[in-house]
Design a protein around this motif. Structure first.
Motif, PDB file in Angstrom:
ATOM      1  N   ARG A  29      13.944 -20.858  -6.446  1.00  0.00           N
ATOM      2  CA  ARG A  29      15.365 -20.818  -6.090  1.00  0.00           C
ATOM      3  C   ARG A  29      15.808 -19.420  -5.685  1.00  0.00           C
ATOM      4  N   GLN A  30      16.946 -19.385  -4.968  1.00  0.00           N
ATOM      5  CA  GLN A  30      17.595 -18.112  -4.695  1.00  0.00           C
ATOM      6  C   GLN A  30      18.219 -17.585  -5.986  1.00  0.00           C
ATOM      7  N   LEU A  31      18.518 -16.296  -6.020  1.00  0.00           N
ATOM      8  CA  LEU A  31      19.065 -15.691  -7.237  1.00  0.00           C
ATOM      9  C   LEU A  31      20.408 -16.308  -7.629  1.00  0.00           C
ATOM     10  N   ASP A  32      21.210 -16.728  -6.648  1.00  0.00           N
ATOM     11  CA  ASP A  32      22.538 -17.271  -6.921  1.00  0.00           C
ATOM     12  C   ASP A  32      22.589 -18.783  -6.755  1.00  0.00           C
ATOM     13  N   ALA A 202      16.867  -5.604 -14.831  1.00  0.00           N
ATOM     14  CA  ALA A 202      16.704  -4.307 -14.160  1.00  0.00           C
ATOM     15  C   ALA A 202      17.921  -3.413 -14.395  1.00  0.00           C
ATOM     16  N   ASP A 203      18.252  -3.201 -15.672  1.00  0.00           N
ATOM     17  CA  ASP A 203      19.393  -2.353 -16.060  1.00  0.00           C
ATOM     18  C   ASP A 203      20.714  -2.846 -15.476  1.00  0.00           C
ATOM     19  N   GLY A 204      20.849  -4.152 -15.380  1.00  0.00           N
ATOM     20  CA  GLY A 204      22.103  -4.735 -14.912  1.00  0.00           C
ATOM     21  C   GLY A 204      22.259  -4.790 -13.413  1.00  0.00           C
ATOM     22  N   GLU A 205      21.262  -4.343 -12.657  1.00  0.00           N
ATOM     23  CA  GLU A 205      21.365  -4.322 -11.198  1.00  0.00           C
ATOM     24  C   GLU A 205      21.027  -5.674 -10.575  1.00  0.00           C
ATOM     25  N   LEU A 206      20.241  -6.485 -11.278  1.00  0.00           N
ATOM     26  CA  LEU A 206      19.804  -7.775 -10.754  1.00  0.00           C
ATOM     27  C   LEU A 206      20.496  -8.884 -11.535  1.00  0.00           C
ATOM     28  N   VAL A 207      21.115  -9.842 -10.818  1.00  0.00           N
ATOM     29  CA  VAL A 207      21.910 -10.898 -11.454  1.00  0.00           C
ATOM     30  C   VAL A 207      21.373 -12.266 -11.044  1.00  0.00           C
ATOM     31  N   GLN A 253      34.080 -13.383  -8.474  1.00  0.00           N
ATOM     32  CA  GLN A 253      34.251 -14.079  -7.194  1.00  0.00           C
ATOM     33  C   GLN A 253      33.285 -15.255  -7.079  1.00  0.00           C
ATOM     34  N   VAL A 254      32.045 -15.031  -7.508  1.00  0.00           N
ATOM     35  CA  VAL A 254      31.044 -16.097  -7.472  1.00  0.00           C
ATOM     36  C   VAL A 254      31.440 -17.227  -8.413  1.00  0.00           C
ATOM     37  N   ALA A 255      31.954 -16.874  -9.599  1.00  0.00           N
ATOM     38  CA  ALA A 255      32.335 -17.885 -10.587  1.00  0.00           C
ATOM     39  C   ALA A 255      33.423 -18.811 -10.049  1.00  0.00           C
ATOM     40  N   ILE A 256      34.447 -18.257  -9.411  1.00  0.00           N
ATOM     41  CA  ILE A 256      35.518 -19.086  -8.859  1.00  0.00           C
ATOM     42  C   ILE A 256      34.978 -19.993  -7.753  1.00  0.00           C
ATOM     43  N   SER A 257      34.100 -19.447  -6.913  1.00  0.00           N
ATOM     44  CA  SER A 257      33.501 -20.238  -5.834  1.00  0.00           C
ATOM     45  C   SER A 257      32.679 -21.399  -6.398  1.00  0.00           C
ATOM     46  N   LYS A 258      31.860 -21.117  -7.405  1.00  0.00           N
ATOM     47  CA  LYS A 258      31.037 -22.163  -8.007  1.00  0.00           C
ATOM     48  C   LYS A 258      31.895 -23.193  -8.731  1.00  0.00           C
TER      49      LYS A 258
END
Length: 294
Positions: A29-32, A202-207, A253-258
Motif C-alpha cells: 500500500r501507499q503510505l496514506d 524515522a524521528d517523526g518524519e515518516l507517517v 487535513q488528511v483526517a478530515i478528508s478521510k
C-alpha cells in the motif's frame, strides 16, 4: 498473562528499512492508503460489522427505558462498552483489560460521547423520571492493527442504523409502541466523528495511515485524530517521540478528508440497506423530514 508475540529483530529491521529507504510497506500500500474496508449490517437494526484488512469488529446497539441521572434530568444516557477477547488475539484476556483496551475505551468515549455525536436530550421521555438508555457493545472479533479506526467506524455505522421504538406520553402515562404499531425512530445524530490513526517513524518524519499489527509494533509514536466532515473533534497522542507541528497540521487535513470519504461511503451503504428492509418505514421517516443519516 498472554501477550502478542514481538516482531523479531530481523523482521523489525526489514520493515523499517523498507519504509525509510524506499517508502514501501509489506502489503504494497501507499503510505496514506487504508486497507480495504467492508461494512455489513446484521438482520437486527443497530448491528454493524466492519472489516479493515484482517481486523474485524462487530457493534450492537441496544436501548431500554430507565431513570435519568440526578445531575442531568433532561438528558438520556449513552454508554460504550468494549470487549477484546482471546478470539481476536492471544494478547487479549477476558476479565483482564489490557492497557490497549483501556485506551481504546477512552478514545471512543471522547470521540463519540463527549463530542456529543448523539443528542442525548432527544432521549429524554419524561424529565427526571424516564429516558432512553442507549448502549453500544463493541466486540473485537479479529485483530491486525487499526483497532481504534475500525471500532469507531463500526460504532457510528451501528448508531446510524439503529431505530428505537416510538413513545407517546399522555399525562404521566408512557406508552412504548411496538414496531408493528408505529414506525421506529432513528437516533438524533448531530455529527459523525471518525477516528484516523497516524503512525510515526524515522524521528517523526515518516507517517503511515492504518498500520498493521506488525507496523504498530515498530512505530515510534502514534496519534489518533477524530474528525467529522467539517472539523477536528479530538486529538490523542500517547507518549512516543515528539512530532513537528507542520506534520501534525498535515495530519489534520488528511483526517478530515478521510472522515468525509468514510461518512460518504457509510451513508450510501446505510441507504441501500434500509431501502431493502421496509419501504413504508422509509417513507414515514421522509414525511417527518428525518434523514436516514445525521
Amino acid at each position: 498473562m498472554p501477550r502478542i508475540a514481538d516482531v523479531s529483530n530481523v523482521e523489525k529491521n526489514f520493515i523499517l528499512e523498507a519504509l525509510t529507504s524506499s517508502k514501501l510497506r509489506l502489503d504494497g500500500r501507499q503510505l496514506d492508503q487504508y486497507r480495504s474496508i467492508d461494512l455489513t449490517y446484521g438482520q437486527q437494526l443497530g448491528n454493524a460489522t466492519v472489516t479493515l484488512g484482517k481486523t474485524k469488529v462487530n457493534v450492537q446497539i441496544s436501548a431500554e427505558v430507565t431513570k435519568p441521572s440526578e445531575e442531568r434530568k433532561f438528558d438520556g444516557i449513552f454508554t460504550i462498552t468494549t470487549e477484546l477477547s482471546p478470539i481476536a488475539s492471544p494478547g487479549f484476556e477476558i476479565g483482564r483489560p489490557t492497557e490497549q483496551e483501556v485506551l481504546l475505551s477512552r478514545i471512543l468515549e471522547k470521540a463519540i460521547r463527549r463530542s456529543r455525536a448523539i443528542d442525548t436530550e432527544s432521549l429524554c421521555i419524561v424529565a427526571g423520571q424516564k429516558c432512553w438508555s442507549v448502549r453500544a457493545d463493541v466486540h473485537v472479533l479479529d485483530f491486525d492493527g487499526g483497532l481504534t479506526d475500525a471500532c469507531c467506524i463500526a460504532t457510528m455505522a451501528a448508531l446510524h442504523h439503529f431505530r428505537r421504538p416510538e413513545v407517546s406520553v399522555e399525562g404521566e402515562r408512557v406508552t412504548i409502541h411496538t414496531m408493528a404499531e408505529r414506525v421506529p425512530v432513528p437516533l438524533s445524530i448531530l455529527h459523525s466523528p471518525i477516528c484516523v490513526t497516524f503512525s510515526f517513524y524515522a524521528d517523526g518524519e515518516l507517517v503511515l495511515l492504518d498500520a498493521t499489527a506488525k507496523e504498530e509494533q515498530v512505530r515510534e509514536a502514534e496519534m489518533v485524530v477524530t474528525a467529522n466532515d467539517f472539523e477536528i473533534c479530538q486529538i490523542a497522542k500517547h507518549g512516543g517521540k515528539p512530532v513537528d507541528p507542520a506534520i501534525v497540521v498535515k495530519c489534520f487535513q488528511v483526517a478530515i478528508s478521510k472522515a468525509r470519504e468514510m461518512n460518504k461511503s457509510m451513508r450510501a451503504r446505510l441507504t441501500a440497506d434500509l431501502a431493502k428492509r421496509d419501504i413504508r418505514g422509509q417513507s414515514a421517516e421522509n414525511e417527518r423530514g428525518e434523514a436516514p443519516i445525521g
